[in-house]
Design an enzyme around this catalytic site. Structure first.
Site, PDB file in Angstrom:
ATOM      1  N   SER A  41       0.821  -1.217   0.000  1.00  0.00           N
ATOM      2  CA  SER A  41       0.000   0.000   0.000  1.00  0.00           C
ATOM      3  C   SER A  41       0.857   1.269   0.000  1.00  0.00           C
ATOM      4  O   SER A  41       0.516   2.258  -0.659  1.00  0.00           O
ATOM      5  CB  SER A  41      -0.959  -0.015   1.196  1.00  0.00           C
ATOM      6  OG  SER A  41      -0.248  -0.164   2.399  1.00  0.00           O
ATOM      7  N   THR A  42       1.983   1.259   0.712  1.00  0.00           N
ATOM      8  CA  THR A  42       2.839   2.463   0.740  1.00  0.00           C
ATOM      9  C   THR A  42       3.452   2.676  -0.647  1.00  0.00           C
ATOM     10  O   THR A  42       3.489   3.809  -1.158  1.00  0.00           O
ATOM     11  CB  THR A  42       3.943   2.326   1.814  1.00  0.00           C
ATOM     12  OG1 THR A  42       3.377   1.738   2.987  1.00  0.00           O
ATOM     13  CG2 THR A  42       4.530   3.678   2.174  1.00  0.00           C
ATOM     14  N   GLY A 107       5.089  -9.202   3.482  1.00  0.00           N
ATOM     15  CA  GLY A 107       3.685  -9.297   3.889  1.00  0.00           C
ATOM     16  C   GLY A 107       2.776  -9.468   2.677  1.00  0.00           C
ATOM     17  O   GLY A 107       1.758 -10.145   2.741  1.00  0.00           O
ATOM     18  N   GLU A 114      11.323  -8.416  -4.794  1.00  0.00           N
ATOM     19  CA  GLU A 114      11.755  -7.210  -4.056  1.00  0.00           C
ATOM     20  C   GLU A 114      13.248  -7.309  -3.718  1.00  0.00           C
ATOM     21  O   GLU A 114      13.999  -6.341  -3.873  1.00  0.00           O
ATOM     22  CB  GLU A 114      10.933  -7.063  -2.768  1.00  0.00           C
ATOM     23  CG  GLU A 114       9.474  -6.739  -3.021  1.00  0.00           C
ATOM     24  CD  GLU A 114       8.601  -6.741  -1.780  1.00  0.00           C
ATOM     25  OE1 GLU A 114       7.497  -6.194  -1.859  1.00  0.00           O
ATOM     26  OE2 GLU A 114       9.012  -7.284  -0.744  1.00  0.00           O
TER      27      GLU A 114
END
Ligand code: 5RP
Length: 234
Positions: A41-42, A107, A114
């Protein structure tokens, strides 16, 4: 069950920190730059805010298919990492960060791509709200991406390390693998040592500790404003 986090405030902090990250990133890139984009979300707030500057850089490498879709939706060119000579900066969120900018991530299940993008990037900028700041990693269950046929083997090995593995049901990663979430490792005394130990279990693709390659800089959204933090000296 009630959450002890005010999600409205948390989202506001994420947006503020995403804006600070856009300002920081614009100072680091040029028209030829490729930017690495994380997942969650960030990172999504970051993509939305970066979109209005899309003519100031060449394009992006995405750490997940989800982020790739959002980037493309905004008309940002997405490159395969193999065709990107250089990734100027990688911007991503975290589930936990300590003072050394060692992170717990995954998460959202995108930990492998990543970690690869972070490894390639010249600079790794972590963006997080203050709920992610911890003294020791491990309260957030450690995600491990596992080759499906090795799931039970990896789970047994993790138990020997004192962890309590939980199979993340119904989730297949972008790489076709499964996720085990390891509970009860807190406090992880040496994040580098734990990252290495888990990487050495046969069948593990990646684990969510980002300590061997920590973030270079952290923008932490707090109620008192955005703090810019660098890894603490040991
Ligand atoms: C996804 C991640 C995310 O960065 C992490 O889960 C934080 O997510 P959010 O920004 O939604 O709090 O590692 O795999």
């Amino acid at each position: 069950m009630t959450l002890d986090i005010d999600l409205t405030t948390q989202d506001a902090l994420k947006k503020t920190v995403a804006q600070a990250a856009v300002d920081y990133t614009l100072g680091k890139i040029n028209i030829d730059s490729i930017v690495g984009i994380g997942t969650g979300s960030t990172a999504n707030f970051f993509i939305d805010l970066l979109a209005s500057h899309k003519n100031k850089f060449r394009g992006a490498v995405a750490s997940s298919e989800a982020s790739e879709r959002i980037l493309k939706h905004h008309g940002i060119e997405v490159y395969d990492l193999n065709s990107a000579n250089e990734v100027a900066i990688y911007i991503d969120g975290a589930d936990e960060t300590n003072q050394y900018l060692e992170l717990m991530k995954g998460g959202g299940g995108a930990l492998t791509r990543e970690k690869i993008t972070a490894a390639v990037a010249q600079e790794f900028l972590c963006i997080a709200d203050e709920s992610k700041w911890v003294e020791h990693l491990g309260n957030f269950p450690l995600p491990i991406e596992v080759i499906p046929m090795a799931r039970s083997h990896v789970a047994r090995e993790v138990v020997k390390l004192g962890g309590d593995p939980v199979y993340r049901q119904g989730i297949i990663t972008d790489n076709g693998n499964v996720i085990l979430d390891i509970h009860h490792l807190h406090p992880i005394a040496s994040a580098c040592a734990m990252e290495e130990k888990i990487n050495h279990i046969t069948g593990v693709v990646t684990n969510g500790i980002f300590a061997i390659r920590p973030a270079d800089i952290l923008l932490l959204g707090t109620k008192d404003g955005v703090k810019t933090l660098y890894p603490a000296k040991r």
